[in-house]
Design an enzyme around this catalytic site. Structure first.
Site, PDB file in Angstrom:
ATOM      1  N   HIS A 114       0.808  -1.217   0.000  1.00 51.06           N
ATOM      2  CA  HIS A 114       0.000   0.000   0.000  1.00 51.06           C
ATOM      3  C   HIS A 114       0.846   1.276   0.000  1.00 51.06           C
ATOM      4  O   HIS A 114       0.306   2.377  -0.168  1.00 51.06           O
ATOM      5  CB  HIS A 114      -1.003  -0.011   1.161  1.00 51.06           C
ATOM      6  CG  HIS A 114      -2.402   0.311   0.711  1.00 51.06           C
ATOM      7  ND1 HIS A 114      -3.535  -0.190   1.320  1.00 51.06           N
ATOM      8  CD2 HIS A 114      -2.854   1.100  -0.300  1.00 51.06           C
ATOM      9  CE1 HIS A 114      -4.605   0.285   0.698  1.00 51.06           C
ATOM     10  NE2 HIS A 114      -4.223   1.067  -0.278  1.00 51.06           N
ATOM     11  N   ASP A 141     -10.173  -1.686   2.907  1.00 49.00           N
ATOM     12  CA  ASP A 141      -8.974  -2.146   3.622  1.00 49.00           C
ATOM     13  C   ASP A 141      -9.343  -2.569   5.050  1.00 49.00           C
ATOM     14  O   ASP A 141     -10.236  -1.982   5.656  1.00 49.00           O
ATOM     15  CB  ASP A 141      -7.985  -0.957   3.680  1.00 49.00           C
ATOM     16  CG  ASP A 141      -6.551  -1.341   3.982  1.00 49.00           C
ATOM     17  OD1 ASP A 141      -6.329  -2.224   4.829  1.00 49.00           O
ATOM     18  OD2 ASP A 141      -5.642  -0.731   3.386  1.00 49.00           O
ATOM     19  N   HIS A 143      -7.281  -2.114   7.401  1.00 46.69           N
ATOM     20  CA  HIS A 143      -6.548  -1.159   8.239  1.00 46.69           C
ATOM     21  C   HIS A 143      -6.858   0.263   7.784  1.00 46.69           C
ATOM     22  O   HIS A 143      -7.317   0.480   6.659  1.00 46.69           O
ATOM     23  CB  HIS A 143      -5.037  -1.399   8.113  1.00 46.69           C
ATOM     24  CG  HIS A 143      -4.629  -2.815   8.385  1.00 46.69           C
ATOM     25  ND1 HIS A 143      -4.604  -3.778   7.407  1.00 46.69           N
ATOM     26  CD2 HIS A 143      -4.254  -3.426   9.532  1.00 46.69           C
ATOM     27  CE1 HIS A 143      -4.231  -4.936   7.937  1.00 46.69           C
ATOM     28  NE2 HIS A 143      -4.014  -4.759   9.231  1.00 46.69           N
ATOM     29  N   ASP A 145      -4.442   2.668   7.664  1.00 46.00           N
ATOM     30  CA  ASP A 145      -3.249   3.206   6.988  1.00 46.00           C
ATOM     31  C   ASP A 145      -3.071   4.697   7.248  1.00 46.00           C
ATOM     32  O   ASP A 145      -2.675   5.467   6.359  1.00 46.00           O
ATOM     33  CB  ASP A 145      -3.312   2.925   5.471  1.00 46.00           C
ATOM     34  CG  ASP A 145      -3.262   1.438   5.156  1.00 46.00           C
ATOM     35  OD1 ASP A 145      -2.930   0.641   6.059  1.00 46.00           O
ATOM     36  OD2 ASP A 145      -3.569   1.052   4.007  1.00 46.00           O
ATOM     37  N   HIS A 158       3.897   1.208   4.574  1.00 46.30           N
ATOM     38  CA  HIS A 158       2.605   0.851   3.952  1.00 46.30           C
ATOM     39  C   HIS A 158       1.430   1.173   4.880  1.00 46.30           C
ATOM     40  O   HIS A 158       0.280   1.105   4.448  1.00 46.30           O
ATOM     41  CB  HIS A 158       2.578  -0.619   3.483  1.00 46.30           C
ATOM     42  CG  HIS A 158       2.447  -1.637   4.575  1.00 46.30           C
ATOM     43  ND1 HIS A 158       1.983  -2.919   4.354  1.00 46.30           N
ATOM     44  CD2 HIS A 158       2.731  -1.572   5.903  1.00 46.30           C
ATOM     45  CE1 HIS A 158       1.975  -3.600   5.489  1.00 46.30           C
ATOM     46  NE2 HIS A 158       2.431  -2.813   6.436  1.00 46.30           N
ATOM     47  N   ASP A 245      -7.349  -3.144  -1.028  1.00 43.10           N
ATOM     48  CA  ASP A 245      -6.320  -3.915  -0.321  1.00 43.10           C
ATOM     49  C   ASP A 245      -6.878  -5.315  -0.092  1.00 43.10           C
ATOM     50  O   ASP A 245      -7.954  -5.473   0.500  1.00 43.10           O
ATOM     51  CB  ASP A 245      -6.004  -3.217   1.012  1.00 43.10           C
ATOM     52  CG  ASP A 245      -4.823  -3.837   1.757  1.00 43.10           C
ATOM     53  OD1 ASP A 245      -4.669  -5.075   1.708  1.00 43.10           O
ATOM     54  OD2 ASP A 245      -4.078  -3.076   2.393  1.00 43.10           O
ATOM     55  N   ASP A 247      -6.329  -7.439   1.952  1.00 43.19           N
ATOM     56  CA  ASP A 247      -6.555  -7.863   3.346  1.00 43.19           C
ATOM     57  C   ASP A 247      -7.943  -7.495   3.870  1.00 43.19           C
ATOM     58  O   ASP A 247      -8.317  -7.888   4.972  1.00 43.19           O
ATOM     59  CB  ASP A 247      -5.436  -7.389   4.281  1.00 43.19           C
ATOM     60  CG  ASP A 247      -5.433  -5.895   4.573  1.00 43.19           C
ATOM     61  OD1 ASP A 247      -6.468  -5.235   4.453  1.00 43.19           O
ATOM     62  OD2 ASP A 247      -4.346  -5.389   4.955  1.00 43.19           O
ATOM     63  N   GLU A 290      -1.271  -5.162  -2.061  1.00 41.01           N
ATOM     64  CA  GLU A 290      -0.906  -6.066  -0.965  1.00 41.01           C
ATOM     65  C   GLU A 290      -1.036  -7.551  -1.299  1.00 41.01           C
ATOM     66  O   GLU A 290      -0.864  -8.390  -0.422  1.00 41.01           O
ATOM     67  CB  GLU A 290      -1.689  -5.754   0.333  1.00 41.01           C
ATOM     68  CG  GLU A 290      -1.384  -4.379   0.926  1.00 41.01           C
ATOM     69  CD  GLU A 290      -0.024  -4.277   1.648  1.00 41.01           C
ATOM     70  OE1 GLU A 290       0.645  -5.321   1.816  1.00 41.01           O
ATOM     71  OE2 GLU A 290       0.346  -3.149   2.026  1.00 41.01           O
TER      72      GLU A 290
HETATM   73 MN   LIG Z   1      -3.706  -1.095   3.267  1.00 41.76          MN
END
Ligand SMILES: [Mn+2]
Length: 328
Positions: A114, A141, A143, A145, A158, A245, A247, A290
């Site tokens: 990222h 995402d 997260h 970030d 990232h 992303d 994830d 990612e």
């Molecule tokens: Mn991310």
């Protein structure tokens, strides 16, 4: 063939879709995302987009740049992981992304981790400013970030792109003398979050970053939550940048990522996001980040991501003429 596959809307077929591979994985301690662009191509990304009616041009992969000393950097940023390499990458990515946009392409950036977004989205913001258009970013995402060099527990870059993009001064030297148009935090919306550091939580409140967590998605559902966001973006006729992303997915579906978090999105939830964004007609640039093929299981995560991009470009289960013309 088109009868069963669906077709990309005019907003996405009127321009050439440009694939740009960005094999950067220095934004964390886990190598492997540099193989992401190759895996996405092998999983059939370009042929799928062509079947949907897009004209696709593959701009290849960026070659790793020489490290660049960002010059004067606040002391706390100096300890960031791979700062000089990431600085070189950010400038290289920004220049190439800006060039694609200036040439009227619909960019599809293939990460890479990222950290690539510091280059891609800064270029999109610069392009939008020149075009006199507002930019909105949907950051799909697990997260937020939204760490800074000061707040980051890991110093992994990232986890910092949204801080950079919203104008955090400690990260500003990464872009050198290129113009940076900070994105107002409310115009970036993190969607699907379920792992947020303590300092990030405070910063999200303080700066008004948009954020929808998984609990809210559990309680209200994707369609209900996206509808008002898209209505507002349509009213402003924004350029929508989608940052996906891997994830965000539940790790049982997409194990090929270095930062898995339990309790992620289901297959249908993720597809519904993409289908809804496609119907909005607002998508102007996209990145997929990612993916770590080294951690994947027989290409499952890569194939899933390619399917999600297919939905974003108009792949449908059934033809839905009413939804296609007016979803909201
Ligand atoms: Mn991310």
């Amino acid at each position: 063939m088109m009868d069963t596959l669906g077709m990309a809307p005019a907003s996405m077929t009127s321009r050439v879709t440009s694939l740009l591979g960005i094999p950067l994985d220095l934004g964390s301690h886990t190598p492997g995302a540099r193989m992401g662009p190759a895996a996405l191509r092998i999983a059939g990304l370009a042929p799928l987009l062509e079947e949907l009616g897009c004209t696709v041009e593959d701009a290849g992969d960026l070659a790793p740049p020489h490290p660049v000393d960002p010059g004067f950097t606040p002391e706390n940023a100096a300890g960031c992981l791979n700062l000089e390499q990431i600085t070189g990458w950010t400038r290289l990515i920004h220049d190439h992304a800006y060039d694609l946009l200036a040439r009227g392409r619909l960019p599809l950036f293939l990460g890479g981790d990222h950290a690539i977004s510091m280059g891609t989205v800064s270029a999109v913001a610069r392009h939008c400013q020149e075009e006199g258009r507002d930019l909105a970013v949907l950051w799909v995402d697990a997260h937020a970030d939204f760490n800074t060099p000061e707040t980051s527990p890991s110093r992994n870059m990232h986890g910092m792109p949204i801080s950079f993009l919203t104008g955090d001064t400690s990260l500003r030297p990464l872009l050198g003398d290129r113009p940076l148009k900070p994105v107002p935090p409310p115009d970036i919306h993190v969607f699907g979050a379920r792992s947020i550091d303590t300092a990030e939580r405070r910063r999200i409140r303080e700066y008004g970053l948009g954020c929808t967590d998984m609990r809210t998605i559990d309680e209200h559902g994707i369609a209900t939550l996206l509808r008002p966001l898209i209505a507002e973006w349509q009213a402003r006729d924004v350029h929508l940048h989608v940052s996906l992303d891997v994830d965000v997915m539940d790790p049982s579906l997409a194990p090929g990522v270095g930062t898995t978090v339990p309790g992620g999105m289901t297959y249908r939830e993720a597809h519904l996001i993409m289908e809804t964004l496609c119907d909005s007609g607002l998508v102007g640039s996209i990145e997929v980040v990612e993916l770590n093929p080294f951690l994947d299981e027989r290409g499952r995560s890569a194939k899933l991501l390619v399917e999600l991009v297919g939905s974003l470009f108009g792949r449908t289960v059934l033809d839905r003429p009413a939804a296609r013309t007016r979803a909201f």
